[in-house]
Scaffold this motif. Structure first.
Motif, mmCIF file in Angstrom:
data_model
loop_
_atom_site.group_PDB
_atom_site.id
_atom_site.type_symbol
_atom_site.label_atom_id
_atom_site.label_comp_id
_atom_site.label_asym_id
_atom_site.label_seq_id
_atom_site.Cartn_x
_atom_site.Cartn_y
_atom_site.Cartn_z
ATOM 1 N N TYR A 1 34.946 57.105 72.351
ATOM 2 C CA TYR A 1 35.765 55.936 72.046
ATOM 3 C C TYR A 1 36.372 55.995 70.647
ATOM 4 O O TYR A 1 37.352 55.319 70.352
ATOM 5 N N GLN A 2 35.796 56.813 69.782
ATOM 6 C CA GLN A 2 36.348 56.984 68.442
ATOM 7 C C GLN A 2 37.330 58.145 68.367
ATOM 8 O O GLN A 2 37.818 58.488 67.292
ATOM 9 N N GLY A 3 37.618 58.743 69.538
ATOM 10 C CA GLY A 3 38.585 59.832 69.583
ATOM 11 C C GLY A 3 38.059 61.154 69.106
ATOM 12 O O GLY A 3 38.834 62.079 68.821
ATOM 13 N N THR B 1 37.707 62.598 76.975
ATOM 14 C CA THR B 1 37.035 61.776 77.981
ATOM 15 C C THR B 1 36.408 62.657 79.061
ATOM 16 O O THR B 1 36.828 63.800 79.268
ATOM 17 N N SER C 1 39.111 54.031 77.187
ATOM 18 C CA SER C 1 39.869 54.598 76.070
ATOM 19 C C SER C 1 41.311 54.119 76.084
ATOM 20 O O SER C 1 41.923 53.937 75.023
ATOM 21 N N ILE D 1 41.204 50.657 74.511
ATOM 22 C CA ILE D 1 40.831 50.776 73.096
ATOM 23 C C ILE D 1 42.012 51.280 72.281
ATOM 24 O O ILE D 1 42.309 50.770 71.197
ATOM 25 N N ASN D 2 42.724 52.274 72.811
ATOM 26 C CA ASN D 2 43.878 52.824 72.092
ATOM 27 C C ASN D 2 45.067 51.873 72.107
ATOM 28 O O ASN D 2 45.939 51.953 71.228
ATOM 29 N N SER E 1 45.629 48.568 65.707
ATOM 30 C CA SER E 1 44.695 49.302 64.844
ATOM 31 C C SER E 1 43.816 48.327 64.060
ATOM 32 O O SER E 1 44.193 47.191 63.779
#
Length: 290
Positions: free
Chosen positions: A37-39, A43, A52, A55-56, A60
């Motif tokens: 989830y923090q990139g 995935t 994701s 979240i994206n 920001s």
């Protein structure tokens, strides 16, 4: 887990002419998902792919990722005045009485019952005329020494929760960990349990990685699919956050990436069915455009 990068963000919604500052805390019980989830990693399944996307899509600096077990997350949801959420949860009566839910984020073909292909086939008396398992309790009434993997901190949805409640404790192998899906599967694969009630997508992913064979059974009257939501505590901060969240989800439904986040993890035999369910779900959730 002490080395995990925590991304702290703040969301400032303005409602009714006033602005209220709050941190949206997403509690994550799976270590792999926490990193994804923090990139920091790609995935690996439907759940973290679809989560994701949202979240994206959020502006920001809007989320705090908190590594925590499900019981700890529930405690925070019940005590915090800030917005606290958990991703990929199913609705059941007790949760609906206490918490708020987002619009659907993920859809899964209903759980199937898996058995090791090397074990004896099931008694014919456990099947309906259509070849489906009559029910899980009836299965264990006949196969009294059999074991099924069970995670008590997870809801399997109202249908299967009710069935699990009627299975004797001695027929359950309890498993609680920080990677519940992996932990349950690994316990089953090691043959410490005879059965796994799993999502076809999760089992399919495993079958791409190793040469194993399972029998797969449908359970009679099970729902066609299961929906995953974000579940949040019931306060004004969460209501404001979910208003933003849901508006973004409606936009995500229109994108090919939402379909891809599901279909890329499924065998071709399941893609057409899942695509039809996604179409059906989105028609119900989004108003027709003029």
């Amino acid at each position: 887990m002490g080395n995990y990068l925590i991304k702290v963000v703040w969301f400032l919604p303005c409602l009714l002419g006033g602005c209220y500052a709050f941190a949206v805390q997403l509690y994550v019980g799976d270590e792999n998902d926490f990193i994804i989830y923090q990139g920091l990693n790609p995935t690996t399944n439907i759940a973290n792919s679809t989560n994701s996307l949202i979240i994206n899509a959020l502006p920001s600096n809007k989320i705090t990722f908190v590594p925590a077990s499900y019981p700890r997350a529930l405690k925070a949801m019940r005590t915090s005045e800030e917005a606290v959420c958990i991703a990929n949860k199913v609705k059941n009566k007790s949760r609906l009485n206490e918490f708020l839910f987002s619009l659907p984020v993920s859809i899964y073909l209903s759980r199937r019952l898996y058995q090791h292909a090397t074990e004896q086939p099931l008694s014919e008396f456990v099947f309906t005329e259509e070849g489906e398992i009559k029910s899980l309790p009836e299965l264990f009434d006949l196969h009294t020494d059999a074991l099924i993997v069970f995670t008590p901190t997870m809801s399997y949805g109202p249908f299967f929760d009710k069935q699990f409640a009627n299975i004797a404790r001695e027929n359950k192998v309890y498993r609680v960990g920080s990677n519940p899906y992996d932990d349950m599967y690994n316990l089953f694969r090691s043959k410490r349990a005879d059965f796994l009630l799993g999502y076809p997508a999760e089992v399919y992913r495993r079958l791409q990685e190793e040469q194993v064979a399972y029998r797969e059974y449908h359970v009679a009257n099970a729902p066609r699919y299961i929906i995953g939501y974000w579940m949040c505590n019931n306060n004004e901060s969460s209501k404001a956050f979910l208003a933003l969240f849901n508006s973004l989800m409606v936009q995500i439904y229109k994108q090919a990436s939402f379909y891809d986040a599901h279909l890329q993890w499924l065998p071709k035999t399941s893609q057409k069915q899942t695509n039809a369910y996604l179409d059906e779900l989105i028609r119900l959730l989004t108003p027709a455009e003029n």
